[in-house]
Design an enzyme around this catalytic site. Structure first.
Site, short mmCIF file in Angstrom:
data_model
loop_
_atom_site.label_atom_id
_atom_site.label_comp_id
_atom_site.label_asym_id
_atom_site.label_seq_id
_atom_site.Cartn_x
_atom_site.Cartn_y
_atom_site.Cartn_z
N ASP A 577 30.59 17.15 -2.06
CA ASP A 577 30.73 15.70 -1.99
C ASP A 577 32.19 15.28 -1.88
O ASP A 577 33.11 16.06 -2.14
CB ASP A 577 30.08 15.08 -3.22
CG ASP A 577 29.66 13.63 -3.02
OD1 ASP A 577 29.98 13.07 -1.96
OD2 ASP A 577 29.00 13.08 -3.91
N GLU A 580 37.24 11.96 0.85
CA GLU A 580 37.81 10.86 1.61
C GLU A 580 38.86 10.06 0.85
O GLU A 580 39.40 9.09 1.37
CB GLU A 580 36.71 9.90 2.07
CG GLU A 580 35.97 9.19 0.95
CD GLU A 580 34.83 10.00 0.36
OE1 GLU A 580 34.27 9.56 -0.65
OE2 GLU A 580 34.50 11.06 0.91
N ASP A 654 26.13 7.26 1.48
CA ASP A 654 25.36 6.41 0.57
C ASP A 654 24.89 5.12 1.23
O ASP A 654 25.46 4.05 1.03
CB ASP A 654 26.21 6.07 -0.66
CG ASP A 654 26.67 7.31 -1.40
OD1 ASP A 654 26.05 8.37 -1.21
OD2 ASP A 654 27.66 7.23 -2.16
#
Length: 874
Positions: A577, A580, A654
């Site tokens: 995950d 960024e 998401d």
């Protein structure tokens, strides 16, 4: 001197709910001038064995490039009479808040928008030999660096040299609203040297480089007295020279830095970083056609065709809502710019492919903006004093994607186990997972793996092996379970690079915690630093975390040990995950510019995970090494241009649990298709979306209908994976009742029924880079109607047409059957044939029977239908 101003707004909790679009330079306009004494009137230059560059002085001068296999079809050309290189020195403002970034252009201190071409010539290896012996192959360019940066440059190459400059009082910008907010402070005439280089990279790629020298405010014109009349006027304006400044080149990777911290009353933190007095913007301008559509730019969620838009290329959080209301309003109000907008994305790429079979991508990692707002031209604005990239040749969209991925890299074949059945996302402990597993077995549900993000229960539970390690975002966990039987693998959640300090004592610490990874990494000095040299504590949701410095040589070996511990516990897959959120004022071990490193960071993160996968495989021996059931896989959301080289599988992050276009089920289709054009061949979304909101006034909860429709959609993506979402109790789940469980089992079987074709497509992707799920444009580029489609429908390979229902309450859908080949499409539920190409038909699509079609008589279609009958679906 221009400044880089960084403002931190992590803790600002009352904000403008409608933030303005970050300002960038308006489209810069300039004229092209030619020195007729040194520049030929018309000439064709052969660059390498496969490309030719045509220089023409007609209509003010222009360049055009074509492939020798199709010399009449231009793959790139400049606008006649218009400058194709321009430069500026502008202030940069960066606003940062918990993974969201707004990069703004401030006042412009210096602008050179006009251009003179002084020399065009081919350079071969002998010329470099002559230069090394003191001969000037760039004759007449005194004051210009005689040794261009030729790393990876192929001979022979075409070199274009000259000046960029600005004439006082001449209008330089397009009139726009953004321009009104910027101030052009450069009133003096200014100039600088430049060079442009073209060289063949592969049989289907020609490279380009643009370099700029340092600016000066005086100019001695090189335009001949016999030049055209407009050049005479220019010469008279610029001929008076007090001194001649010898120009040098700035190749430094990191900028000189000097931090000044200012605290505001709004709990904002501001830092000003000094920059040297050199250009920090370079613009490349070239022609486009009015009806040319632009696709790609990585994973984009709101648009597929970007003609008429500005496209910023910067890795960041995609945002919550991204313009869909009322959620974007609410999120922006309480967290600065957290709502995002139509351009924010985890995985952008400075690459596009057009309906005219033109394609280009930038190399490097600097922030860039693609300005496609003009009908007749494109302007790329790059933050820096140089740019390089490649122009691609291909006869079809598929060919262009294949040629792109030859160099940026391709994803490897996925392990067959992860594409053989559902990947079930669960949390809550062993007992709950066992109960759900028994229900899935009762429905004969094909299951490949359990993906366990939140794990309760104790380490010693019989039948389960748990590998629980704290790794970051929140309680960033690497955690997994061994399979409850031999037929199901174990997958895990693993946040990437961010480590949270653990509680020192008390009941918050979990009894089965093994290691304090934050303290380990801090002791090894492998965490990102701030400008004071301390560990940079990065705000992330409700707490601060440290980030691994992926440029540190010791970071990879340490992190791979963590992964090894996880795999030794029985885990065979994990979510890698984040990636960024690297702060733009971070201090990295490598010393590189953190703004450019920000875009490179997710690639480094993918590389670290991929290296572990390959090293683990190579360390095994005999049958175990080649056992497909033991192969590892990881999936991630953040990426950049070369991420397909290092990743294995992507997911779209998401999405909201909504029907909306910018951040709901529709955006999941757009992201799936756009990313595939830029090389992300394997991508998918969470079934049902992820982000739920349960506020007194605003509620976004996953409805049963949305969940069922998302199951139908994702049954035709490369991976069929569930997620309970950020608020499981607010959401309808696949195990919520008999209806949802039966529907999930049904479409897990539909997914299983085309596994044979999925395996073929995965192999094709590894060999050619083509995505599994495809926009119809890839195979029907001449069909005008296809270019107006976005999320409405897509192809799986070439043989399956998917027309998902993406609106609440609808029981039917319009399906379009493309023109371009003589074939009939067969409706899988009724067997009805649709033989007329280029027609749109209303099709019944009740829940449980989405509009799916196969090509009549194809082996793929017939086998798919046969498998559906064997599963008692038909």
């Amino acid at each position: 001197m221009a400044a880089l101003r960084i403002t931190k707004k992590h803790h600002k909790h009352l904000n403008n709910p409608f933030p303005s679009t970050p300002s960038s330079l308006p489209l810069i306009r300039g004229s092209l001038f030619i020195n007729p004494q040194t520049v030929p009137s018309d000439q064709i230059f052969n660059v390498g064995r496969d490309f030719q560059v045509l220089w023409s002085t007609r209509n003010g001068g222009s360049l055009s490039i074509s492939h020798l296999s199709h010399p009449s079809r231009l793959i790139w050309s400049t606008v006649p009479g218009q400058a194709f290189v321009s430069a500026a020195l502008a202030e940069t403002q960066v606003e940062e808040s918990r993974g969201s970034f707004a990069i703004k252009d401030g006042n412009v201190h210096l602008l050179c928008n006009d251009q003179i071409v002084e020399d065009i010539r081919m350079i071969n290896e002998n010329d470099c030999y002559l230069e090394a012996n003191g001969l000037d192959f760039l004759s007449g360019n005194s004051g210009f660096d005689q040794k261009p940066y030729l790393k990876d440059t192929q001979f022979p190459f075409l070199l274009i040299t000259g000046w960029v400059f600005r004439r006082k009082g001449k209008k330089s910008f397009e009139a726009t609203e953004i321009h009104d907010r910027l101030q052009l402070e450069a009133e003096k005439s200014s100039y600088a040297r430049y060079w442009v280089l073209f060289d063949q990279k592969t049989s289907n790629q020609i490279g380009f480089q643009v370099k700029l020298g340092n600016p000066s405010f005086e100019f001695r014109s090189k335009v001949s007295p016999t030049a055209p009349r407009r050049n005479w006027g220019l010469r008279r304006k610029l001929q008076r020279t007090r001194r001649r400044l010898r120009l040098g080149w700035c190749w430094s990777v990191s900028r000189p830095r000097g931090f000044v911290k200012v605290s505001s009353s709004e709990e904002e933190k501001e830092e000003t970083v000094a920059e040297s007095m050199g250009f920090n913007r370079v613009c490349l301008t070239y022609s486009s056609e009015d009806n040319e559509r632009f696709y790609g730019f990585g994973e984009q969620f709101s648009h597929l065709n970007f003609k008429g838009k500005r496209v910023p290329i910067f890795v960041q959080e995609q945002g919550i809502g991204r313009g869909d209301q009322p959620i974007t309003f609410a999120v922006n109000l309480v967290s600065y710019r957290a709502g995002g907008d139509s351009s924010t994305t985890y995985a952008p790429s400075p690459h596009y492919l057009t309906s005219k079979m033109r394609s280009l991508y930038l190399e490097g990692y600097n922030y860039s903006v693609f300005d496609l707002t003009r009908k007749d031209r494109v302007q790329i604005q790059i933050h820096g004093d140089s740019v390089q990239g490649r122009i691609l040749h291909g006869n079809s969209p598929s060919e262009l994607i294949e040629h792109l991925t030859e160099t940026i890299g391709r994803l490897p074949e996925l392990p067959e186990w992860i594409i053989s059945g559902a990947v079930v996302g669960m949390q809550g402990g062993t007992d709950i997972v066992r109960q759900v597993w028994e229900k899935l077995q009762a429905h004969n549900t094909p299951v490949s793996a359990f993906w366990l993000q939140g794990l309760g229960g104790s380490k010693g539970d019989s039948g389960w092996i748990t590998a629980l390690v704290e790794l970051g975002s929140g309680y960033d966990k690497v955690q997994g379970m061994a399979e409850p039987n031999q037929g199901s693998k174990c997958s895990a959640y693993q946040s990437d690079d961010i480590l949270q300090p653990l509680p020192s004592s008390g009941t918050d610490e979990k009894p089965n915690r093994r290691r304090n990874l934050f303290e380990e990494a801090k002791k090894l000095d492998i965490l990102v630093k701030d400008n004071k040299g301390d560990t940079y504590m990065v705000p992330n949701t409700a707490f601060d975390v440290g980030m691994l410095d992926l440029t540190h040589p010791d970071a990879a070996s340490w992190f791979k040990q963590v992964l090894q511990e996880m795999v030794d516990g029985g885990v065979r897959g994990w979510m890698a995950d984040f990636g960024e959120g690297l702060p733009v004022d971070a201090s990295l071990y490598s010393g590189e510019d953190p703004i450019a490193a920000h875009n490179r960071y997710p690639e480094l993160w993918a590389q670290m995970n991929r290296e572990f996968v390959e090293e683990w495989k190579n360390a095994r021996s005999g049958k175990a090494r080649e056992d497909p059931e033991e192969a590892l896989v990881f999936f991630m959301r953040a990426g950049f241009r070369n991420s397909p080289r290092w990743g294995m599988l992507f997911w779209e992050g998401d999405q909201m649990v909504s029907w909306q276009a910018n951040d709901g089920i529709k955006s999941a289709v757009v992201g799936l298709l756009s990313s595939g054009i830029s090389g992300y061949a394997f991508n998918h979304s969470d079934i049902g979306g992820y982000c739920a909101v349960n506020l007194p006034v605003i509620k976004y909860r996953r409805s049963e209908e949305l969940l069922l429709r998302w199951m139908e959609l994702n049954a035709f993506t490369v991976v069929f994976r569930t997620h309970e979402g950020n608020k499981p109790s607010c959401n309808s789940q696949f195990y919520s009742n008999q209806k949802t469980l039966a529907h999930f089992a049904r479409f897990a079987k539909v997914y299983k029924a085309w596994k044979f074709y999925r395996v073929q497509l995965v192999k094709e992707a590894a060999q050619k880079g083509l995505p599994v799920c495809r926009h119809l444009f890839l195979h029907y580029p001449k069909d005008e109607h296809v270019h107006h489609l976005s999320y409405q429908q897509f192809l799986v390979g070439t043989e399956i047409l998917v027309v998902p229902v993406l609106d609440k309450g609808k029981k039917g859908i319009k399906a379009y059957f493309p023109a371009g080949e003589n074939c009939s499409w067969q409706h899988i539920w009724t067997g009805k044939l649709f033989a007329e190409p280029g027609c749109e038909v209303w099709v019944d699509a009740p829940i449980g029977q989405p509009a799916i079609f196969v090509k009549e008589g194809s082996i793929i279609g017939d086998t798919f239908l046969k498998n559906l009958r064997e599963f008692n679906i038909l």
